[in-house]
Design a protein around this motif. Structure first.
Motif, short mmCIF file in Angstrom:
data_model
loop_
_atom_site.label_atom_id
_atom_site.label_comp_id
_atom_site.label_asym_id
_atom_site.label_seq_id
_atom_site.Cartn_x
_atom_site.Cartn_y
_atom_site.Cartn_z
N ASN A 1 0.83 -1.20 0.00
CA ASN A 1 0.00 0.00 0.00
C ASN A 1 0.86 1.26 0.00
O ASN A 1 0.56 2.24 -0.69
CB ASN A 1 -0.93 -0.01 1.21
N ALA A 2 1.96 1.24 0.78
CA ALA A 2 2.85 2.40 0.85
C ALA A 2 3.53 2.65 -0.49
O ALA A 2 3.64 3.80 -0.94
CB ALA A 2 3.89 2.19 1.94
N LEU A 3 3.97 1.59 -1.14
CA LEU A 3 4.60 1.74 -2.46
C LEU A 3 3.58 2.21 -3.50
O LEU A 3 3.86 3.09 -4.31
CB LEU A 3 5.22 0.40 -2.89
N ILE B 1 3.70 5.76 -5.53
CA ILE B 1 3.88 5.75 -6.99
C ILE B 1 2.77 6.55 -7.68
O ILE B 1 3.03 7.42 -8.52
CB ILE B 1 3.92 4.30 -7.51
N VAL B 2 1.51 6.26 -7.34
CA VAL B 2 0.40 6.87 -8.09
C VAL B 2 0.22 8.35 -7.76
O VAL B 2 -0.40 9.09 -8.52
CB VAL B 2 -0.93 6.12 -7.84
N LEU C 1 5.67 0.15 -13.23
CA LEU C 1 5.82 -0.06 -11.79
C LEU C 1 4.60 -0.76 -11.20
O LEU C 1 4.72 -1.69 -10.39
CB LEU C 1 6.05 1.28 -11.08
N LEU C 2 3.42 -0.33 -11.60
CA LEU C 2 2.19 -0.92 -11.06
C LEU C 2 1.99 -2.35 -11.54
O LEU C 2 1.37 -3.16 -10.85
CB LEU C 2 0.98 -0.06 -11.43
N GLY D 1 12.02 11.01 -8.78
CA GLY D 1 11.53 11.92 -7.74
C GLY D 1 10.36 11.38 -6.95
O GLY D 1 9.57 12.14 -6.38
N ILE D 2 10.22 10.06 -6.89
CA ILE D 2 9.11 9.45 -6.15
C ILE D 2 9.38 9.57 -4.65
O ILE D 2 10.45 9.20 -4.18
CB ILE D 2 8.92 7.98 -6.54
N LYS D 3 8.41 10.08 -3.92
CA LYS D 3 8.52 10.24 -2.48
C LYS D 3 7.37 9.52 -1.78
O LYS D 3 6.31 9.31 -2.37
CB LYS D 3 8.49 11.73 -2.10
N TYR D 4 7.59 9.20 -0.52
CA TYR D 4 6.55 8.51 0.25
C TYR D 4 5.30 9.38 0.38
O TYR D 4 5.37 10.57 0.65
CB TYR D 4 7.05 8.15 1.64
N ASN D 5 4.16 8.76 0.17
CA ASN D 5 2.88 9.41 0.39
C ASN D 5 1.92 8.36 0.93
O ASN D 5 1.75 7.30 0.31
CB ASN D 5 2.33 10.00 -0.91
N GLN D 6 1.33 8.62 2.07
CA GLN D 6 0.42 7.65 2.67
C GLN D 6 -0.85 7.49 1.85
O GLN D 6 -1.50 6.45 1.87
CB GLN D 6 0.06 8.06 4.09
N TYR D 7 -1.21 8.54 1.12
CA TYR D 7 -2.47 8.54 0.40
C TYR D 7 -2.24 8.36 -1.09
O TYR D 7 -1.22 8.78 -1.63
CB TYR D 7 -3.23 9.84 0.66
N SER D 8 -3.20 7.75 -1.77
CA SER D 8 -3.06 7.47 -3.19
C SER D 8 -3.42 8.67 -4.06
O SER D 8 -3.46 8.55 -5.28
CB SER D 8 -3.93 6.27 -3.58
N MET D 9 -3.70 9.80 -3.43
CA MET D 9 -3.96 11.03 -4.16
C MET D 9 -3.17 12.16 -3.53
O MET D 9 -2.95 12.17 -2.32
CB MET D 9 -5.46 11.39 -4.13
N ILE D 10 -2.75 13.11 -4.35
CA ILE D 10 -2.06 14.27 -3.81
C ILE D 10 -3.07 15.14 -3.08
O ILE D 10 -4.27 15.11 -3.36
CB ILE D 10 -1.35 15.06 -4.92
#
Length: 445
Positions: free
Chosen positions: A295-297, A301-302, A314-315, A356-365
């Motif tokens: 889920n974190a990856l 990514i998205v 990647l997906l 430039g992929i960074k960690y994001n807990q959510y699948s939307m910005i």
């Protein structure tokens, strides 16, 4: 933990004695689950350690009134802070809203998410209980006024608010502590951990020698999750108690993975992440979801700004790993989980470098999430008001009546603001109706 003679209680479920374990298919199935899932408490009395702290939290919640000071639970991870809040929310029939405060560091994000909760009940009609975990994670320079804003909001809460932190040894958390009631949690004592470990091993017909059990208890440092994971790994034949084992936060692990210079370095970040591959069959809490590697990856990514081709590649790899995890869970072949870090490390490496992929807990910005959240809040208020006018429940009105009402208003070219005025609704209700009519109209075109 014992019921009538010959019965054992596990995670609130009555199971038959372990002497009949191989005669009961369901019992064998449960004993192949992750031990952290089996022994997750469902009631307060099933928890171990921190009795005084648990009693203090229970008394506070049972006596809560509008304006009561929030609670700040302070203590190391794995001692039951989050579990206690979840258990008590069920016990006292609250609608629990869990947020990880370290993911919403700045003032604007915190106010946008929290303030609407102070003015509303949940969709179910129950009072909300807000749980803010890891509030010590918003004490850095990048918090942009987050702590100061949180302190201000916590002075007059209209719903029960419980916060959790691993420590209060910094100036900003001390500032927050001034408006809260502090409840301290300590590591579970070794003696209680040892008794609990003996109980678990007996339930599973497993044996460890005294030296191994002492080592597991000592290495857990009072962390029940660590104790269970180490014990289950040990009885499965893995050396999970090496001196060089350490864990890093999921955010740091994901960022480290995407900035690594080699697949080997990338794998090291995944292997040392404080994260897992949860069994999808049993559902997971918000905290476990945050620590779900896939889920974190996926969300990282998205929510990144990379080309569609790179994202698709990647997906594709990640989806195959997700299928493998599902099949491992279905067949209870937990020993295969050890290969997943390798598959991900090498499978994603080539297409994720220098993106430039960074960690994001959510699948939307956040710019995408914020309007969705805001719409949910405005629609919740609108449905509540209209359901009262229609003398029906909010769930029935929202799912059955509202779509027809919107379509009728569109067909008859009704003025939503005039409609709201006739029903003595506020201006925001008219605005919400107008936006919903516009949204529905766009779908029809």
């Amino acid at each position: 933990m014992r019921g009538r003679e010959g019965e054992t209680f596990i995670a609130g479920t009555r199971l038959q004695s372990t002497k009949n374990i191989f005669n009961d298919r369901a019992f064998r199935y449960i004993h192949n689950m992750m031990w952290t899932d089996i022994y997750r408490p469902q009631k307060v009395e099933q928890m171990i350690g921190n009795e005084d702290a648990r009693l203090a939290v229970m008394k506070w919640l049972s006596r809560w009134i509008d304006g009561s000071r929030p609670l700040l639970l302070v203590g190391p991870s794995g001692v039951g802070k989050t579990t206690l809040v979840q258990v008590l929310a069920r016990k006292f029939d609250y609608d629990l809203i869990e947020m990880n405060a370290s993911d919403t560091r700045n003032r604007e994000d915190l106010e946008t998410l929290i303030m609407p909760m102070f003015n509303n009940t949940s969709v179910s009609g129950r009072t909300m209980l807000l749980f803010l975990d890891e509030v010590d994670g918003i004490s850095g320079r990048e918090d942009a006024g987050g702590i100061e804003s949180l302190v201000k909001m916590m002075k007059e809460p209209t719903i029960p608010v419980i916060m959790a932190a691993n420590t209060q040894d910094n100036s900003k958390i001390k500032q927050l502590a001034k408006v809260c009631k502090i409840v301290k949690f300590n590591p579970v004592p070794p003696r209680e951990l040892s008794m609990f470990l003996d109980y678990v091993l007996k339930n599973h017909n497993k044996n460890l020698d005294t030296e191994e059990k002492i080592l597991i208890v000592n290495r857990s440092r009072g962390d029940i999750r660590s104790l269970l994971n180490s014990a289950q790994g040990k009885v499965a034949g893995y050396n999970v108690m090496r001196e060089d084992i350490f864990e890093i936060d999921i955010a740091s692990a994901i960022n480290g993975y995407f900035s690594s210079n080699s697949p080997q370095e990338a794998k090291a970040f995944l292997s040392h992440a404080d994260a897992t591959y949860p069994d999808p069959h049993f559902g997971i809490s918000s905290d476990a979801r945050r620590k779900d590697k896939i889920n974190a990856l996926f969300s990282s990514i998205v929510s990144s700004r990379i080309s569609y081709d790179s994202m698709a590649a990647l997906l594709d790899v990640l989806s195959k790993v997700d299928i493998i995890v599902g099949r491992i869970g279905q067949n209870r072949q937990w020993s295969l989980l050890k290969y997943l870090d390798n598959i991900i490390a090498y499978g994603l490496f080539e297409n994720s470098r220098n993106k430039g992929i960074k960690y994001n807990q959510y699948s939307m910005i956040w710019p995408v999430m914020a309007p969705i959240f805001a719409r949910g809040q405005s629609m919740k208020n609108l449905i509540s008001d209209l359901a009262e006018k229609a003398h029906t429940s909010k769930s029935i009105f929202g799912s059955v009546y509202l779509p027809y009402l919107i379509q009728i208003m569109i067909d008859n070219k009704e003025d939503p603001e005039e409609f709201a005025r006739i029903l003595n609704l506020d201006e925001k209700a008219g605005e919400a109706l107008a936006k919903e009519m516009e949204r529905t109209g766009r779908k029809k075109r």
